[in-house]
Design a protein around this motif. Structure first.
Motif, PDB file in Angstrom:
ATOM      1  N   GLU A 110       0.882  -1.223   0.007  1.00 43.53           N
ATOM      2  CA  GLU A 110       0.017   0.114   0.250  1.00 43.53           C
ATOM      3  C   GLU A 110       0.786   1.202  -0.045  1.00 43.53           C
ATOM      4  O   GLU A 110       0.261   2.433  -0.387  1.00 43.53           O
ATOM      5  CB  GLU A 110      -1.091   0.062   1.365  1.00 43.53           C
ATOM      6  N   ASP A 111       2.133   1.052   0.435  1.00 42.43           N
ATOM      7  CA  ASP A 111       3.105   2.281   0.591  1.00 42.43           C
ATOM      8  C   ASP A 111       3.792   2.583  -0.743  1.00 42.43           C
ATOM      9  O   ASP A 111       4.423   3.540  -1.062  1.00 42.43           O
ATOM     10  CB  ASP A 111       4.098   2.122   1.605  1.00 42.43           C
ATOM     11  N   GLY A 112       3.454   1.572  -1.912  1.00 44.99           N
ATOM     12  CA  GLY A 112       4.462   1.767  -3.173  1.00 44.99           C
ATOM     13  C   GLY A 112       5.114   0.561  -3.582  1.00 44.99           C
ATOM     14  O   GLY A 112       4.495  -0.588  -3.300  1.00 44.99           O
ATOM     15  N   PHE A 113       6.326   0.692  -4.395  1.00 45.96           N
ATOM     16  CA  PHE A 113       6.719  -0.312  -4.942  1.00 45.96           C
ATOM     17  C   PHE A 113       8.253  -0.366  -4.813  1.00 45.96           C
ATOM     18  O   PHE A 113       9.030   0.578  -4.773  1.00 45.96           O
ATOM     19  CB  PHE A 113       6.324  -0.195  -6.648  1.00 45.96           C
ATOM     20  N   ASP A 114       8.658  -1.611  -4.526  1.00 45.60           N
ATOM     21  CA  ASP A 114      10.203  -1.832  -4.492  1.00 45.60           C
ATOM     22  C   ASP A 114      10.600  -2.477  -5.787  1.00 45.60           C
ATOM     23  O   ASP A 114      10.358  -3.764  -5.880  1.00 45.60           O
ATOM     24  CB  ASP A 114      10.425  -2.794  -3.279  1.00 45.60           C
ATOM     25  N   ALA A 115      11.331  -1.809  -6.377  1.00 47.25           N
ATOM     26  CA  ALA A 115      12.107  -2.217  -7.786  1.00 47.25           C
ATOM     27  C   ALA A 115      12.885  -3.362  -7.722  1.00 47.25           C
ATOM     28  O   ALA A 115      13.050  -4.231  -8.318  1.00 47.25           O
ATOM     29  CB  ALA A 115      12.475  -1.353  -8.785  1.00 47.25           C
ATOM     30  N   THR A 116      13.553  -3.267  -6.607  1.00 44.49           N
ATOM     31  CA  THR A 116      14.717  -4.507  -6.432  1.00 44.49           C
ATOM     32  C   THR A 116      14.019  -5.892  -6.014  1.00 44.49           C
ATOM     33  O   THR A 116      14.882  -6.615  -6.127  1.00 44.49           O
ATOM     34  CB  THR A 116      15.668  -3.898  -5.178  1.00 44.49           C
TER      35      THR A 116
END
Length: 324
Positions: free
Chosen positions: A214-220
């Protein structure tokens, strides 16, 4: 709608220059077009972007840290820029790989979208110069410049940003590549798209690597990042998350309810190479560079290159051997 003379077609009656540009964009094969006023990015957007980049959630994609003055102000990309024309092109494939085959993300099935979208955008610029504003100066981009293209896609009204980070086009879905045409002609901007995902969390719940919350996206953590951007060998945990994904990952899109509206593209340049459908884990074991070129030449798979693709292939094959 148009008056044609020896030099140009000009807007008449109720049809504006914006109408003519949009009509031409659709004729050129774009699925959606919106217009935004060229202006600096709001401070809160800049701060949110910088916070994400500094957090390390973009891994080794160092280019995201560079050229902030360009990224945050499109008038720095093009002197005298007054309007940003945002474009979307459908790549949803009419034919798909067998589910048991090494999977390639849909956007990489056909010709490299960077070239396809930019070429069409350049044609749209030519149309504007010949029919709307002979003195226009413009620059076109397709994921190829420091510009916050998803921000501008929302600002121009063509879509809204989903929880996955993908731009969702109303009643069309997410299987679209984006492009931008910056021009010195002043156009009437469209209204921003203010829609939101609401309570739906399907992309969060189904992400195989838990890269979305819900806080966003972690590309790693994202499997697209791991199979395309990362150069390190994949560990056992990462290989386990891959399933049979060889290049990229479409899971967050496949589960998105908005993609019930997805329609197969009619764009011939996005049609897959027939050799792709012969790709299996058995022949992946012996895939040499010449065979790689035959299957993937001219596609976005070149981003990973032969070495990068075979790095992922090794992880997949090692995992399959353990099962056997």
């Amino acid at each position: 709608m148009r008056i044609r003379d020896s030099k140009a077609m000009v807007p008449t009656g109720k049809y504006s220059k914006e109408d003519l540009i949009k009509e031409e964009a659709l004729r050129l094969g774009f699925s959606a077009i919106g217009i935004a006023k060229a202006e600096p990015i709001p401070d809160e957007i800049k701060e949110a972007y910088t916070k994400q980049v500094v957090s390390g959630k973009y891994g080794n994609m160092e280019y995201l840290r560079r050229n902030e003055h360009l990224r945050f102000d499109p008038t720095e990309l093009l002197e005298g820029c007054k309007s940003i024309i945002c474009l979307a092109m459908n790549y949803y494939p009419p034919l798909k790989q067998d589910k048991e085959a090494p999977q390639v993300a849909y956007y990489a099935y056909g010709r490299d979208y960077h070239k396809v979208v930019k070429k069409r955008s350049d044609k749209l610029l030519k149309f504007i110069r010949e029919n709307i504003d002979k003195d226009v100066i413009g620059r076109s981009f397709a994921d190829s410049a420091p510009i916050l293209e998803r921000y501008w896609a929302v600002k121009s009204g063509i879509g809204f940003r989903g929880k996955s980070g993908m731009i969702i086009l109303p009643r069309k879905g997410t299987f679209f590549v984006l492009g931008e045409l910056l021009i010195t002609t002043e156009l009437k901007p469209d209204k921003p798209n203010t829609f939101e995902c609401g309570k739906c969390t399907k992309c969060i719940d189904n992400c195989p690597a838990k890269a979305i919350d819900e806080d966003g996206f972690d590309a790693t953590k994202c499997l697209s990042y791991l199979t395309i951007e990362q150069s390190d060998e994949l560990n056992d945990t990462q290989a386990g998350q891959l399933g049979n994904r060889l290049y990229g990952c479409d899971t967050c899109q496949k589960v998105c309810p908005h993609n019930r509206f997805a329609q197969a593209t009619k764009e011939t340049e996005f049609m897959p190479n027939k050799l792709l459908f012969d790709l299996s884990f058995e022949n992946l074991k012996h895939l040499d560079e010449q065979q790689y070129i035959k299957i993937f030449a001219g596609t976005s798979v070149k981003r990973a290159g032969y070495k990068g693709l075979m790095r992922t292939a090794r992880a997949l094959l090692k995992k399959r051997n353990k099962k056997d």
